[in-house]
Design a protein around this motif. Structure first.
Motif: not given
Ligand code: GLC
Length: 451
Positions: A102, A128, A178, A223-224, A228, A298, A334, A336, A407
């Motif tokens: 992401t 986010i 998510d 990474y992102e 999470t 997820w 999470g 989208w 977040r």
């Molecule tokens: C998933 C979540 C998203 C998050 C991402 C991190 O796609 O839906 O919100 O930022 O994973 O990898």
């Protein structure tokens, strides 16, 4: 490193944009000259452009819109596009695949939208992003369209609507939500662990059974996704990053303990040796190959895990809540949404697609065929959705979604995330202590917020 990655990325995108402009055959028949302030034109140009295919008679102008979204390892996205095109034959969707990471997608969108590129019409946005994208003026406000077409926003989980709202305006439509969940192998595990300590115990004991190589897999790359996972540890020990009053509160004994526990898991013998490179896709591949007893991912992974064509463990998995720390268990929120590029040349058709994909029909397709958790409450009572997934049929899952931990919501979220990624990764690599990470995060996030 980020800087030159961004610079490279920008160069690449500029080159790509020039190339595309040069070769554009322009199947897209634009009707608008002025691309600025599309909101007005989008709302004015209403009648006659949104009728469905069933409305025979007048020939509609053919329009192609470009829909950008991250990698989808399930058939969900293709199926929803197919269903849309069937219903709206005058709109063709050109699907553009963005990176699975992401953060990388984010950077590509920022490069495109900050130069007011019209290339992408509709795009998937991570939960986010809306605050940042709204503030930067990348997206079209949807309020007037929502009102005009009578979209009932109360039909969605309030958290998913709120995540797409910034400065009192709605910038995106929730597409799927998510929450981090815990997968386990029913052919190996008798009772899934309820705490992180139990997980460590079971993962050690069960690794190797039924051909598995690992006890547990999670997302620990820098990474992102790391954030999470970290948020789940932190919240399960009662810690927080930024509190309700916007104070940075990450340097706390709870957070330190949580990061220590995360480091213990990541540093154990029951995770893959390259766990520090693991993202969702790596987790999914290892899990469906039958390599791990437990996994964090997820909800979408239920779809590939149970897909007999590609999974070695179809029918042998179950899903439950993530293990608890001292303060209980926690799932990161999470998900989208779909947004429209403010400079799209086809806002009306783009909106038609957004409505479809975030509406009942679109969400049902991605829930049943892609394992994506709907943001529309009513779909959890839909028979086909319930039959498609044990998770969606379980009333506790809606509770997990509603209590999932967000977040930090701030236009400078990417900076906050970068700081956390760097500091936590150093702990996981054994280069600093959890306390050092907490202290550094506190100082650096505070500084970023005060800039
Ligand atoms: C998933 C979540 C998203 C998050 C991402 C991190 O796609 O839906 O919100 O930022 O994973 O990898």
């Amino acid at each position: 490193m980020k800087l030159w990655r961004n610079a490279l990325c920008s160069l690449f995108l500029i080159a790509l944009a020039l190339f595309l402009v040069a070769c554009s055959s322009d199947s897209q028949t634009s009707t608008k000259e002025d691309k600025k302030d599309e909101t007005d034109s989008a709302t004015e140009e209403q009648d006659g452009t949104t009728d469905e295919a069933t409305d025979e008679g007048e020939e509609k102008e053919q329009v192609t819109i470009v829909y950008a979204r991250g990698v989808d390892t399930t058939p969900g996205t293709d199926m929803v596009i197919e269903a849309f095109e069937k219903k709206f034959p005058h709109i063709k969707i050109e699907s553009r695949e963005m990176p699975a990471d992401t953060g990388q997608s984010h950077d590509q969108y920022v490069t495109a939208f900050s130069s007011q590129s019209t290339e992408i019409d509709v795009f998937n946005a991570d939960v986010i992003w809306p605050a940042e994208f709204a503030q930067a003026n990348y997206a079209l406000e949807l309020d007037r369209l929502i009102e005009r077409d009578g979209i009932d926003m109360d039909a969605y989980f309030p958290g998913t609507v709120a995540a797409a709202n910034f400065n009192g305006k709605q910038w995106a439509m929730p597409q799927y939500t998510d929450a981090g969940v815990f997968y386990y192998r029913t052919d190996i595990v008798e009772e899934p662990p309820t705490t992180w300590d139990e997980l460590i115990e079971q993962a050690n004991a069960l690794k190797g059974q039924e051909g598995t190589e690992f006890g547990y897999i999670l997302q620990a790359a820098q990474y992102e996704g790391l954030i999470t996972n970290a948020i789940e540890f932190i919240a399960s020990y009662g810690g927080q990053v930024i509190d309700e009053d916007n104070n940075v509160v990450v340097d706390s004994p709870e957070t330190v303990k949580a990061i220590e526990k995360m480091a213990e898991v990541v540093g154990s013998d029951f995770v893959p040796g390259n766990i520090l490179n693991f993202q969702e896709i790596d987790t999914e591949n290892a899990f469906i190959e039958g390599k791990s007893v437990f996994a964090r991912n997820w909800p979408y992974m239920q779809s590939s895990s149970n897909d007999e064509e590609k999974s070695k463990i179809a029918g042998k998995i179950a899903i439950t809540t993530l293990p608890a720390g001292d303060a209980g268990n926690a799932a990161a929120l999470g998900g989208w949404m779909t947004m429209i590029n403010r400079y799209s040349e086809h806002p009306e058709e783009a909106w038609e697609f957004v409505k479809f994909i975030s509406g009942e029909e679109g969400q049902k397709i991605t829930a049943v065929n892609g394992g994506r958790a709907p943001t529309l409450k009513a779909l959890y009572d839909d028979q086909e959705v319930k039959e498609a997934s044990e998770l969606f049929a379980n009333p506790d899952f809606a509770a997990v979604l509603e209590s999932a931990v967000s977040r930090p919501v701030t236009p400078i979220y990417p900076e906050v995330s970068d700081i956390m990624q760097i500091e936590i990764s150093k702990v996981l690599a054994g280069d600093q202590s959890a306390q050092e990470a907490a202290t550094n995060m506190q100082t650096k996030i505070e500084a970023a917020m005060n800039e």
